[in-house]
Write an enzyme that holds these catalytic residues in place. Sequence first.
Site, mmCIF file in Angstrom:
data_model
loop_
_atom_site.group_PDB
_atom_site.id
_atom_site.type_symbol
_atom_site.label_atom_id
_atom_site.label_comp_id
_atom_site.label_asym_id
_atom_site.label_seq_id
_atom_site.Cartn_x
_atom_site.Cartn_y
_atom_site.Cartn_z
ATOM 1 N N LYS A 154 0.620 -1.320 0.045
ATOM 2 C CA LYS A 154 -0.051 -0.327 0.045
ATOM 3 C C LYS A 154 0.879 1.154 -0.192
ATOM 4 O O LYS A 154 0.394 2.277 -0.392
ATOM 5 C CB LYS A 154 -1.152 -0.072 1.124
ATOM 6 N N GLU A 167 -10.481 7.096 4.408
ATOM 7 C CA GLU A 167 -11.248 6.263 5.495
ATOM 8 C C GLU A 167 -10.205 5.030 5.327
ATOM 9 O O GLU A 167 -9.371 4.786 4.684
ATOM 10 C CB GLU A 167 -12.570 5.764 4.782
ATOM 11 N N SER A 199 1.809 -9.651 -0.778
ATOM 12 C CA SER A 199 1.326 -8.184 -0.571
ATOM 13 C C SER A 199 1.816 -7.667 0.700
ATOM 14 O O SER A 199 1.800 -6.555 0.875
ATOM 15 C CB SER A 199 -0.121 -8.175 -0.849
HETATM 16 C C1 PLP Z 1 -5.211 -3.808 1.595
HETATM 17 C C2 PLP Z 1 -4.457 -5.113 1.361
HETATM 18 C C3 PLP Z 1 -4.756 -6.015 0.363
HETATM 19 C C4 PLP Z 1 -6.161 -5.828 -0.392
HETATM 20 O O1 PLP Z 1 -5.736 -4.788 -1.327
HETATM 21 P P1 PLP Z 1 -5.816 -4.804 -3.064
HETATM 22 O O2 PLP Z 1 -6.028 -3.272 -3.311
HETATM 23 O O3 PLP Z 1 -6.717 -5.757 -3.645
HETATM 24 O O4 PLP Z 1 -4.342 -5.025 -3.145
HETATM 25 C C5 PLP Z 1 -4.068 -7.080 0.014
HETATM 26 N N1 PLP Z 1 -3.002 -7.567 0.806
HETATM 27 C C6 PLP Z 1 -2.553 -6.540 1.979
HETATM 28 C C7 PLP Z 1 -1.416 -7.040 2.707
HETATM 29 C C8 PLP Z 1 -3.297 -5.490 2.150
HETATM 30 O O5 PLP Z 1 -2.989 -4.695 3.174
#
Ligand code: PLP
Length: 400
Positions: free
Chosen positions: A94, A116, A382
Amino acid sequence: MSSYLKNTPTRDGFFGEYGGAMLPPPLIPHFAEIEKAYDKLSKSAEFLNDLKYIRKHFQGRPTPISYLRNLSDIAGGAQIYAKREDLNHTGAHKLNHCMAEALLAKHMGKTKLIAETGAGQHGVALATAAAYFGMECEIHMGEVDIKKEHPNVVRMKLLGATVVPVSEGAATLKEAVDSAFGSYMGQADKALFGIGSVVGPHPFPKMVRDFQTIVGMEAREQFLDMCGELPDLVAACVGGGSNAMGLFAGFIDDEGVALHGVEPAGTSSKMGDHAATITYGVDSAIHAFKTLVLVDENGDPAPVNTIASGLDYPGVGPEHAHLHKTGRVSYTTATDKEALDAFYLLSSKEGIIPALETAHVVAFAMREAKNYPAKSILINLSGRGDKDIDFVTETYGFGE
Ligand SMILES: *Cc1c(COP(=O)(O)O)cnc(C)c1O
């Protein structure tokens, strides 16, 4: 640059029939201003150099690719690799778009960021960016989420952000969006709304995607360097879809690379028990853009539920709806149970505790690897799972 990325979306923000901007009239000039500024800055050497500097010296990019040897052995088929966005500063992808959104705000002469947050991940990333740039930061959060996600509330406050509690309705993400938008409308002259995924009205789905493409660009080069060829499958979890678009962007013109998005199937296929928007949604609109949406019997956004609150959204980025329609990306699901099993497995067998969101794509890789002997799967790791360890162990223990 990729011809797909260059030509998508259209100038008015459409990915095929999805996207656009259905804004309340008072916000139209403000979004036009954002679009114009981004158009100019995305071609400015100064902006791009600033971003490059931040990524290298603050975020810790490039993040590596790791070969998951033990998981590959256990799965007994394809070789599994992971792009390590969990090693990005603040522990998830993010920050890639939050730093860029803040830099954009700075160039536009704004002094404040508003957003938000649901689980608090986006709020923490945006508050981090605001601190770096010396900007004010106002994060709206439902009172229910404030109680549930205490450590992230503490983080946001330490980072200097103001956390605005929202008590209306169910006091969770949807009410927080409405509250944040209301507050933004009153101060759009000095503030930028920092959207947290490839969702919302144009130009955010394009901008956030562009800011995340660094993940895919790095990954393509690193994978070629490591393996001498491209991966056969590339996969990521999909909530709004930003980490997935970031990784897919690097491979979207490579026809031989299969792209897979993994949605949360929750506890059952019954409406309200999952958040698998592409799998079960219909053409509709949400938060001022057209996309696939999970709707109830009145056509309103349906309640959603998954073990991973970062995937808890009844809509999806318009580009994913488009890529589903064209067939370039295949979308599938993983259940809460599969995600939990994958959470324990990656932790105990590879030494990487993943976010519960990320655990969905790990589950996909373990399931699919068997079907692809002698092939390779690259997943987007992610984010890291520190935020989830108390919840998981208090609710489910330590796995078998
Ligand atoms: C917020 C988040 C997601 C989901 O958000 P996307 O916009 O779909 O990528 C996925 N993995 C993590 C670790 C997150 O914090």
